[in-house]
Enzyme design. Structure first.
Site, PDB file in Angstrom:
ATOM      1  N   GLU A   1     167.871  20.533 -37.136  1.00  0.00           N
ATOM      2  CA  GLU A   1     166.950  20.211 -38.227  1.00  0.00           C
ATOM      3  C   GLU A   1     166.058  21.398 -38.591  1.00  0.00           C
ATOM      4  O   GLU A   1     165.023  21.229 -39.243  1.00  0.00           O
ATOM      5  CB  GLU A   1     166.074  19.011 -37.853  1.00  0.00           C
ATOM      6  CG  GLU A   1     166.819  17.711 -37.700  1.00  0.00           C
ATOM      7  CD  GLU A   1     167.371  17.150 -39.000  1.00  0.00           C
ATOM      8  OE1 GLU A   1     167.414  17.884 -40.011  1.00  0.00           O
ATOM      9  OE2 GLU A   1     167.756  15.978 -39.006  1.00  0.00           O
TER      10      GLU A   1
ATOM     11  N   HIS B   1     166.602   7.471 -41.403  1.00  0.00           N
ATOM     12  CA  HIS B   1     166.596   8.612 -40.494  1.00  0.00           C
ATOM     13  C   HIS B   1     165.354   8.656 -39.613  1.00  0.00           C
ATOM     14  O   HIS B   1     165.471   8.598 -38.395  1.00  0.00           O
ATOM     15  CB  HIS B   1     166.721   9.899 -41.325  1.00  0.00           C
ATOM     16  CG  HIS B   1     166.870  11.143 -40.516  1.00  0.00           C
ATOM     17  ND1 HIS B   1     167.449  12.286 -41.032  1.00  0.00           N
ATOM     18  CD2 HIS B   1     166.485  11.473 -39.250  1.00  0.00           C
ATOM     19  CE1 HIS B   1     167.447  13.235 -40.104  1.00  0.00           C
ATOM     20  NE2 HIS B   1     166.855  12.759 -39.023  1.00  0.00           N
TER      21      HIS B   1
ATOM     22  N   TYR C   1     134.224  12.893 -41.392  1.00  0.00           N
ATOM     23  CA  TYR C   1     134.568  12.186 -40.158  1.00  0.00           C
ATOM     24  C   TYR C   1     134.614  13.142 -38.966  1.00  0.00           C
ATOM     25  O   TYR C   1     135.009  14.298 -39.103  1.00  0.00           O
ATOM     26  CB  TYR C   1     135.916  11.498 -40.303  1.00  0.00           C
ATOM     27  CG  TYR C   1     136.368  10.741 -39.079  1.00  0.00           C
ATOM     28  CD1 TYR C   1     135.834   9.511 -38.771  1.00  0.00           C
ATOM     29  CD2 TYR C   1     137.340  11.280 -38.231  1.00  0.00           C
ATOM     30  CE1 TYR C   1     136.241   8.808 -37.648  1.00  0.00           C
ATOM     31  CE2 TYR C   1     137.768  10.593 -37.108  1.00  0.00           C
ATOM     32  CZ  TYR C   1     137.221   9.354 -36.823  1.00  0.00           C
ATOM     33  OH  TYR C   1     137.627   8.678 -35.710  1.00  0.00           O
TER      34      TYR C   1
ATOM     35  N   HIS D   1     162.357   9.879 -34.704  1.00  0.00           N
ATOM     36  CA  HIS D   1     163.160   8.735 -35.127  1.00  0.00           C
ATOM     37  C   HIS D   1     162.441   7.444 -34.763  1.00  0.00           C
ATOM     38  O   HIS D   1     163.058   6.485 -34.297  1.00  0.00           O
ATOM     39  CB  HIS D   1     164.538   8.784 -34.468  1.00  0.00           C
ATOM     40  CG  HIS D   1     165.386   9.932 -34.905  1.00  0.00           C
ATOM     41  ND1 HIS D   1     166.626  10.180 -34.381  1.00  0.00           N
ATOM     42  CD2 HIS D   1     165.174  10.908 -35.829  1.00  0.00           C
ATOM     43  CE1 HIS D   1     167.150  11.260 -34.941  1.00  0.00           C
ATOM     44  NE2 HIS D   1     166.284  11.719 -35.830  1.00  0.00           N
TER      45      HIS D   1
ATOM     46  N   HIS E   1     159.026  15.925 -36.041  1.00  0.00           N
ATOM     47  CA  HIS E   1     160.050  15.057 -36.627  1.00  0.00           C
ATOM     48  C   HIS E   1     160.504  14.061 -35.566  1.00  0.00           C
ATOM     49  O   HIS E   1     160.862  14.461 -34.456  1.00  0.00           O
ATOM     50  CB  HIS E   1     161.231  15.885 -37.116  1.00  0.00           C
ATOM     51  CG  HIS E   1     162.467  15.079 -37.408  1.00  0.00           C
ATOM     52  ND1 HIS E   1     162.446  13.950 -38.214  1.00  0.00           N
ATOM     53  CD2 HIS E   1     163.751  15.223 -36.994  1.00  0.00           C
ATOM     54  CE1 HIS E   1     163.681  13.445 -38.277  1.00  0.00           C
ATOM     55  NE2 HIS E   1     164.473  14.198 -37.540  1.00  0.00           N
TER      56      HIS E   1
ATOM     57  N   TYR F   1     144.000   1.704 -44.358  1.00  0.00           N
ATOM     58  CA  TYR F   1     143.449   2.970 -44.851  1.00  0.00           C
ATOM     59  C   TYR F   1     143.980   4.192 -44.112  1.00  0.00           C
ATOM     60  O   TYR F   1     143.700   5.332 -44.494  1.00  0.00           O
ATOM     61  CB  TYR F   1     141.924   2.946 -44.820  1.00  0.00           C
ATOM     62  CG  TYR F   1     141.292   2.823 -43.455  1.00  0.00           C
ATOM     63  CD1 TYR F   1     141.212   3.916 -42.600  1.00  0.00           C
ATOM     64  CD2 TYR F   1     140.733   1.620 -43.038  1.00  0.00           C
ATOM     65  CE1 TYR F   1     140.614   3.827 -41.359  1.00  0.00           C
ATOM     66  CE2 TYR F   1     140.124   1.504 -41.803  1.00  0.00           C
ATOM     67  CZ  TYR F   1     140.075   2.613 -40.964  1.00  0.00           C
ATOM     68  OH  TYR F   1     139.472   2.497 -39.732  1.00  0.00           O
TER      69      TYR F   1
END
Length: 237
Positions: free
Chosen positions: A98, A178, A233, A118, A116, A137
């Site tokens: 990837e 994916h 925040y 799954h 990344h 939110y």
């Protein structure tokens, strides 16, 4: 694990670009964090086996998990790094398949880390909707309603292009059938966005499964209000 020096020629006859020792300085620290984050995705159920991948950018280098190697087997001597063109400059292990996804993010954003996965609930939602319904939110933490990138086979330029379209104005997206992609200025930030996205998808699946009821959704104005509030925040400095 390989002990071969990164300056040695590879089997194809090319020569690795000289860099500081893999375990030293920023590269060594970044590789440690990449491996730790990859192990965390497995430990917390966001990936199975060697699925998913993690990367971090250090200057003109991208340190990335290798293809098909269990994360618990990776050590300091297994550092894998490529340049922004995708040419491998450190290590003998083959980078993740990837890699195009990671490089596309670094070439088009100010990201310093990409995760990344799954993740089960997020992947399930990717098969159902073109955009994650804003049931919470937390969507504002990713720049707004999270889009689903159109399907393309893993590892292809087409998937990277589809991902970039879904990431417009966002720091995370789903990949149809994916998984997920998120990025940030640190691996902790990218990972937290992944975890928030998975949690939000799980929440929507739970709420939408109640017979006869439809989850209420936040409006664009409500999400913008949250984004404004998030600017202050956390702790100062």
């Amino acid at each position: 694990m390989s002990d071969r020096h990164e300056d040695a020629p590879d089997p194809g006859g090319t020569r690795r670009t000289p860099h500081a020792h893999q375990g030293d300085g920023a590269v060594g620290r970044a590789w440690h964090d990449v491996v730790a984050t990859a192990r965390r995705t497995a430990a917390e159920g966001l990936v199975v086996g060697t699925s998913g991948n993690v990367s971090a950018r250090v200057g003109d280098l991208v340190l990335v998990t290798p293809s098909g190697v269990p994360y618990e087997r990776l050590g300091p001597g297994d550092t894998v790094a490529v340049d922004l063109r995708g040419d491998q400059v450190i290590g003998d292990l083959v980078p993740t398949s990837e890699l195009p996804l990671h490089l596309a993010v670094y070439r088009t954003t100010d990201a310093l880390a990409v995760v990344h996965t799954h993740a089960v609930h997020a992947t399930a939602v990717s098969t159902l909707v073109p955009e994650v319904p804003p049931v919470h939110y937390a969507a504002a933490m990713l720049g707004g309603p999270v889009r689903t990138a159109e399907y393309a086979r893993y590892g292809t330029p087409e998937l990277a292009e589809n991902m970039l379209e879904a990431l417009r104005g966002r720091t995370g997206c789903l990949l149809r059938n994916h998984g997920t992609v998120t990025y940030g200025s640190t691996l902790d930030e990218a990972y937290d966005r992944t975890a928030q996205l998975e949690w939000m998808c799980r929440l929507w699946l739970a709420a939408s499964s109640v017979p006869g009821l439809t989850p209420s959704l936040l409006s664009p104005a409500q999400l913008r209000d949250v984004q404004d509030a998030l600017k202050g925040y956390g702790q100062p400095g």
